[in-house]
Design a protein around this motif. Structure first.
Motif, PDB file in Angstrom:
ATOM      1  N   ARG A 106      15.631 -51.261 -29.012  1.00 47.03           N
ATOM      2  CA  ARG A 106      16.159 -50.581 -30.199  1.00 47.03           C
ATOM      3  C   ARG A 106      15.508 -49.207 -30.330  1.00 47.03           C
ATOM      4  NH1 ARG A 106      15.146 -55.737 -30.532  1.00 47.03           N
ATOM      5  NH2 ARG A 106      16.780 -57.156 -31.254  1.00 47.03           N
ATOM      6  N   VAL A 107      16.348 -48.191 -30.230  1.00 45.55           N
ATOM      7  CA  VAL A 107      15.869 -46.813 -30.195  1.00 45.55           C
ATOM      8  C   VAL A 107      16.442 -46.048 -31.382  1.00 45.55           C
ATOM      9  CG1 VAL A 107      15.766 -44.681 -28.837  1.00 45.55           C
ATOM     10  CG2 VAL A 107      15.852 -46.922 -27.675  1.00 45.55           C
ATOM     11  N   ARG A 108      15.619 -45.207 -31.982  1.00 43.48           N
ATOM     12  CA  ARG A 108      16.132 -44.269 -32.973  1.00 43.48           C
ATOM     13  C   ARG A 108      15.740 -42.861 -32.557  1.00 43.48           C
ATOM     14  NH1 ARG A 108      14.794 -42.524 -39.065  1.00 43.48           N
ATOM     15  NH2 ARG A 108      16.658 -41.263 -39.308  1.00 43.48           N
ATOM     16  N   VAL A 109      16.706 -41.958 -32.627  1.00 43.44           N
ATOM     17  CA  VAL A 109      16.460 -40.552 -32.310  1.00 43.44           C
ATOM     18  C   VAL A 109      16.525 -39.762 -33.607  1.00 43.44           C
ATOM     19  CG1 VAL A 109      17.287 -38.534 -31.053  1.00 43.44           C
ATOM     20  CG2 VAL A 109      17.436 -40.801 -30.004  1.00 43.44           C
ATOM     21  N   ILE A 110      15.496 -38.954 -33.862  1.00 43.67           N
ATOM     22  CA  ILE A 110      15.444 -38.171 -35.089  1.00 43.67           C
ATOM     23  C   ILE A 110      15.312 -36.689 -34.758  1.00 43.67           C
ATOM     24  CG2 ILE A 110      14.438 -40.056 -36.419  1.00 43.67           C
ATOM     25  CD1 ILE A 110      11.736 -38.619 -36.207  1.00 43.67           C
ATOM     26  N   ALA A 111      15.644 -35.852 -35.735  1.00 42.97           N
ATOM     27  CA  ALA A 111      15.472 -34.409 -35.629  1.00 42.97           C
ATOM     28  C   ALA A 111      15.360 -33.853 -37.040  1.00 42.97           C
ATOM     29  CB  ALA A 111      16.646 -33.772 -34.893  1.00 42.97           C
ATOM     30  N   SER A 112      14.814 -32.656 -37.149  1.00 42.00           N
ATOM     31  CA  SER A 112      14.665 -32.046 -38.467  1.00 42.00           C
ATOM     32  C   SER A 112      16.030 -31.669 -39.039  1.00 42.00           C
ATOM     33  CB  SER A 112      13.793 -30.793 -38.372  1.00 42.00           C
ATOM     34  OG  SER A 112      14.499 -29.767 -37.676  1.00 42.00           O
ATOM     35  N   MET A 113      16.050 -31.450 -40.333  1.00 50.37           N
ATOM     36  CA  MET A 113      17.292 -31.055 -40.981  1.00 50.37           C
ATOM     37  C   MET A 113      17.799 -29.732 -40.415  1.00 50.37           C
ATOM     38  SD  MET A 113      19.494 -32.119 -43.119  1.00 50.37           S
ATOM     39  CE  MET A 113      20.706 -31.725 -44.374  1.00 50.37           C
ATOM     40  N   GLU A 114      16.898 -28.801 -40.127  1.00 51.81           N
ATOM     41  CA  GLU A 114      17.327 -27.511 -39.585  1.00 51.81           C
ATOM     42  C   GLU A 114      17.995 -27.676 -38.225  1.00 51.81           C
ATOM     43  OE1 GLU A 114      17.543 -24.466 -40.823  1.00 51.81           O
ATOM     44  OE2 GLU A 114      16.962 -25.382 -42.731  1.00 51.81           O
ATOM     45  N   TYR A 115      17.438 -28.548 -37.391  1.00 50.90           N
ATOM     46  CA  TYR A 115      18.038 -28.821 -36.082  1.00 50.90           C
ATOM     47  C   TYR A 115      19.446 -29.370 -36.254  1.00 50.90           C
ATOM     48  CZ  TYR A 115      18.486 -30.911 -31.393  1.00 50.90           C
ATOM     49  OH  TYR A 115      18.918 -31.256 -30.137  1.00 50.90           O
ATOM     50  N   ARG A 116      19.603 -30.296 -37.173  1.00 52.48           N
ATOM     51  CA  ARG A 116      20.894 -30.937 -37.400  1.00 52.48           C
ATOM     52  C   ARG A 116      21.904 -29.959 -38.007  1.00 52.48           C
ATOM     53  NH1 ARG A 116      19.669 -35.960 -40.946  1.00 52.48           N
ATOM     54  NH2 ARG A 116      21.749 -36.632 -40.285  1.00 52.48           N
ATOM     55  N   ILE A 117      21.442 -29.125 -38.904  1.00 54.84           N
ATOM     56  CA  ILE A 117      22.341 -28.131 -39.505  1.00 54.84           C
ATOM     57  C   ILE A 117      22.869 -27.194 -38.436  1.00 54.84           C
ATOM     58  CG2 ILE A 117      22.440 -26.124 -41.045  1.00 54.84           C
ATOM     59  CD1 ILE A 117      20.385 -27.590 -42.832  1.00 54.84           C
ATOM     60  N   ASP A 118      21.976 -26.726 -37.580  1.00 51.65           N
ATOM     61  CA  ASP A 118      22.388 -25.817 -36.513  1.00 51.65           C
ATOM     62  C   ASP A 118      23.401 -26.487 -35.587  1.00 51.65           C
ATOM     63  OD1 ASP A 118      21.984 -23.274 -34.919  1.00 51.65           O
ATOM     64  OD2 ASP A 118      21.332 -24.742 -33.431  1.00 51.65           O
ATOM     65  N   ALA A 119      23.147 -27.755 -35.246  1.00 45.43           N
ATOM     66  CA  ALA A 119      24.074 -28.480 -34.367  1.00 45.43           C
ATOM     67  C   ALA A 119      25.439 -28.668 -35.016  1.00 45.43           C
ATOM     68  CB  ALA A 119      23.477 -29.846 -34.000  1.00 45.43           C
ATOM     69  N   ALA A 120      25.452 -28.983 -36.309  1.00 51.77           N
ATOM     70  CA  ALA A 120      26.719 -29.173 -37.021  1.00 51.77           C
ATOM     71  C   ALA A 120      27.485 -27.865 -37.143  1.00 51.77           C
ATOM     72  CB  ALA A 120      26.455 -29.753 -38.410  1.00 51.77           C
ATOM     73  N   MET A 121      26.786 -26.780 -37.392  1.00 51.62           N
ATOM     74  CA  MET A 121      27.442 -25.475 -37.498  1.00 51.62           C
ATOM     75  C   MET A 121      28.095 -25.091 -36.177  1.00 51.62           C
ATOM     76  SD  MET A 121      24.594 -23.404 -39.773  1.00 51.62           S
ATOM     77  CE  MET A 121      25.426 -21.822 -39.592  1.00 51.62           C
TER      78      MET A 121
END
Length: 270
Positions: A106-121
């Motif tokens: 069971r693996v979980r991958v996390i990232a900061s909110m800024e990383y995720r915002i940039d990826a979504a944009m």
């Protein structure tokens, strides 16, 4: 052999890790979308699957036990895809669908909110505000769903064997770490874990069959299986439905004996 579930917080990079890991191991790579498609083979339209997993619950809108029944259809679809013991699944809460009875990394991958915002944009050509709104909406849905169905917060690190911060470890290093972990004895199947897998698959298939059959779909039941022996408990609206349950359950391949302990009555569903 191992089953790997990677819970992918939205725009965290987990999909890339899953796809590369599957190539390294030579395993099939299955996404949440693949599961939805496979679940349709059980006769459940995608609109109902989405309603069960995304929309907020409503006693008035859902028939008794319907949400849980559809969840078991989805579990059955996932288990059938992984029945050879080799699988990389990326999507929301695969580890919760499969439970803790057998060899699953069971693996979980996390990232900061800024990383995720940039990826979504970048992915959606969205503004920063649009990206934030999308991420928060998806996160809220995921937390709500896991608490409603399992009484847990899917972000709880104790639910995982490893948590990878994609900003602290490269994709390649993350993949190689998981490759090595799949070779550890803790994640190798033995006779007991294989049997537990088969039992859970049979439970899910019986549950799905009962939900899909018009003679029994109104019943609210629980199914337990052990070495082909199936025990069904719960409640139904009439004696006619109770009598139909064992006959429908026996149609599922692998079912030996059926013990039906379903009573006539009703109660509240939460």
């Amino acid at each position: 052999m191992a089953i790997v579930t990677i819970s992918r917080g939205t725009y965290s990079g987990a999909k890339t890790i899953a796809e590369q890991l599957a190539r390294e191991l030579g395993y099939p790579c299955v996404s949440q979308e693949n599961i939805f498609s496979a679940a349709k083979d059980f006769g459940v339209p995608e609109s109902e699957i989405n309603a069960a997993l995304i929309k907020p619950p409503s006693i008035l809108r859902l028939s008794p036990g319907k949400r849980t029944a559809i969840l078991n259809v989805i579990r059955a679809a996932l288990l059938k895809l992984s029945h050879d013991g080799n699988l990389v699944y990326h999507g929301f809460a695969g580890h919760l669908l499969l439970g803790g009875a057998f060899h699953v990394l069971r693996v979980r991958v996390i990232a900061s909110m800024e990383y995720r915002i940039d990826a979504a944009m970048r992915r959606h050509a969205a503004t920063r505000e649009q990206a934030i709104a999308r991420i928060r909406r998806r996160d809220k849905q995921s937390v709500y769903w896991s608490r409603y169905l399992y009484g847990v917060d899917w972000q709880d690190p104790t639910l995982y064997d490893i948590v990878l911060n994609i900003e602290r470890i490269s994709i390649d290093d993350a993949v190689q770490t998981l490759v090595r972990m799949t070779g550890l004895g803790s994640f190798q199947p033995d006779e007991a874990t294989r049997q537990a897998f088969d039992d859970l698959l049979l439970e899910s298939l019986v549950w799905a069959e009962l939900h899909l059959n018009p003679d029994t779909q109104s019943a609210d039941v629980r199914v337990e299986a052990q070495n082909g022996q199936v025990v069904i408990t719960g409640s139904a609206g009439s004696e006619q439905v109770v009598r139909a349950i064992p006959d429908v359950a026996r149609r599922v391949k692998g079912v030996g004996t059926v013990m039906c302990e379903v009573g006539v009555g009703s109660h509240w569903y939460w």
